[in-house]
Scaffold this active site. Structure first.
Site, PDB file in Angstrom:
ATOM      1  N   ASP A 133      -4.759   4.841   5.785  1.00  0.00           N
ATOM      2  CA  ASP A 133      -5.098   6.104   6.498  1.00  0.00           C
ATOM      3  C   ASP A 133      -6.424   5.514   7.374  1.00  0.00           C
ATOM      4  OD1 ASP A 133      -5.496   8.773   6.981  1.00  0.00           O
ATOM      5  OD2 ASP A 133      -6.823   9.042   5.196  1.00  0.00           O
ATOM      6  N   GLU A 191       0.840  -1.044  -0.011  1.00  0.00           N
ATOM      7  CA  GLU A 191      -0.080  -0.141  -0.247  1.00  0.00           C
ATOM      8  C   GLU A 191       0.662   1.213  -0.044  1.00  0.00           C
ATOM      9  OE1 GLU A 191      -3.284   0.206   0.028  1.00  0.00           O
ATOM     10  OE2 GLU A 191      -4.038  -1.228   1.600  1.00  0.00           O
TER      11      GLU A 191
HETATM   12  P1  IMP Z   1      -8.113   4.723   3.604  1.00  0.00           P
HETATM   13  O1  IMP Z   1      -9.197   3.587   2.933  1.00  0.00           O
HETATM   14  O2  IMP Z   1      -8.509   5.981   4.329  1.00  0.00           O
HETATM   15  O3  IMP Z   1      -7.109   4.240   4.337  1.00  0.00           O
HETATM   16  O4  IMP Z   1      -7.426   5.582   2.265  1.00  0.00           O
HETATM   17  C1  IMP Z   1      -6.526   5.308   1.581  1.00  0.00           C
HETATM   18  C2  IMP Z   1      -6.135   6.006   0.505  1.00  0.00           C
HETATM   19  O5  IMP Z   1      -6.414   7.205   0.272  1.00  0.00           O
HETATM   20  C3  IMP Z   1      -4.758   5.749  -0.051  1.00  0.00           C
HETATM   21  O6  IMP Z   1      -4.713   4.559  -0.987  1.00  0.00           O
HETATM   22  C4  IMP Z   1      -4.844   7.144  -1.037  1.00  0.00           C
HETATM   23  O7  IMP Z   1      -4.916   6.969  -2.208  1.00  0.00           O
HETATM   24  C5  IMP Z   1      -5.733   7.877  -0.374  1.00  0.00           C
HETATM   25  N1  IMP Z   1      -4.875   9.079   0.667  1.00  0.00           N
HETATM   26  C6  IMP Z   1      -5.118   9.058   1.855  1.00  0.00           C
HETATM   27  N2  IMP Z   1      -4.264   9.993   2.601  1.00  0.00           N
HETATM   28  C7  IMP Z   1      -3.614  10.724   1.427  1.00  0.00           C
HETATM   29  C8  IMP Z   1      -2.629  11.683   1.312  1.00  0.00           C
HETATM   30  O8  IMP Z   1      -2.291  12.155   2.281  1.00  0.00           O
HETATM   31  N3  IMP Z   1      -2.364  11.919  -0.051  1.00  0.00           N
HETATM   32  C9  IMP Z   1      -2.644  11.161  -1.008  1.00  0.00           C
HETATM   33  N4  IMP Z   1      -3.592  10.360  -1.025  1.00  0.00           N
HETATM   34  C10 IMP Z   1      -4.004   9.844   0.219  1.00  0.00           C
END
Ligand code: IMP
Ligand code: MG
Length: 177
Positions: A102, A98
């Site tokens: 986040d 990954e």
């Molecule tokens: P999650 O489902 O919230 O864990 O989201 C993860 C996805 O959100 C990652 O694979 C990224 O594509 C996007 N993402 C989350 N934070 C950032 C950031 O700070 N910069 C760029 N993309 C992000």
């Protein structure tokens, strides 16, 4: 490339990123010695990290890719597979690679989906981990860096599809672009 507009400060330089990738790759090489390792990257962000990681790993491995897309504006975690893996993973040692974990929603969805295909093992390796924003818990096995609760770009991470090609990780203020 000169720093693009909106880039506030460099969090990790290209040298720091490469050094840390080498360290994590050494851990993975030791752990998966003699096993049937396959790296799975999520398009597009994780591809940059995955190629660097794969080149630093010193045991034979395979790679495969999948792409996900979110259902409109239905909220976090509402994702589906837009492009599936090319090959089955049954009986293989899988590391999901990954760019960033986040909230954890995306990773949890992918873990559940992949686990259903009966790999021999299933681990997670992420370039960045932002535990401050975690909503669902996921077992991160390898992490290069923990980052603060700020939006970042570079090393595969984008802002509106740009800046993936930066060799460093930078904090970005989207309002200043
Ligand atoms: P999650 O489902 O919230 O864990 O989201 C993860 C996805 O959100 C990652 O694979 C990224 O594509 C996007 N993402 C989350 N934070 C950032 C950031 O700070 N910069 C760029 N993309 C992000
Ligand atoms: Mg993105």
């Amino acid at each position: 490339m000169t720093a693009p507009p909106g880039v506030e400060r460099v969090l990790f330089t290209e040298e720091q990123v490469n050094q840390r990738i080498r360290e994590v790759a050494a851990e993975i090489s030791a752990k998966y010695q003699g096993r049937d390792l396959k790296l799975i990257a999520v398009l597009k962000g994780a591809v940059f990290f995955m190629t660097a990681l794969a080149r630093a790993i010193e045991i034979p491995l395979k790679v495969d890719f999948l792409a996900i897309s979110s259902f409109g504006n239905s909220g976090p975690g509402m994702v589906r597979i837009a492009k599936d893996l090319d090959h089955p993973i049954q009986g293989e040692d899988i590391l999901l690679v990954e760019d960033i974990v986040d909230t954890g929603f995306t990773t949890r969805y992918l873990l559940q989906t992949l686990a259903g295909r009966e790999p021999r093992s299933l681990g997670i390796c992420t370039l960045l981990d932002r535990t401050a924003r975690r909503i669902v818990q996921v077992p991160v096995d390898y992490r290069c860096f923990e980052i603060p609760d700020r939006f970042v770009v570079g090393c595969g991470l984008d802002f509106q599809q740009r800046y993936r090609n930066l060799g460093y990780i930078a904090v970005m203020d989207p309002e200043k672009t």
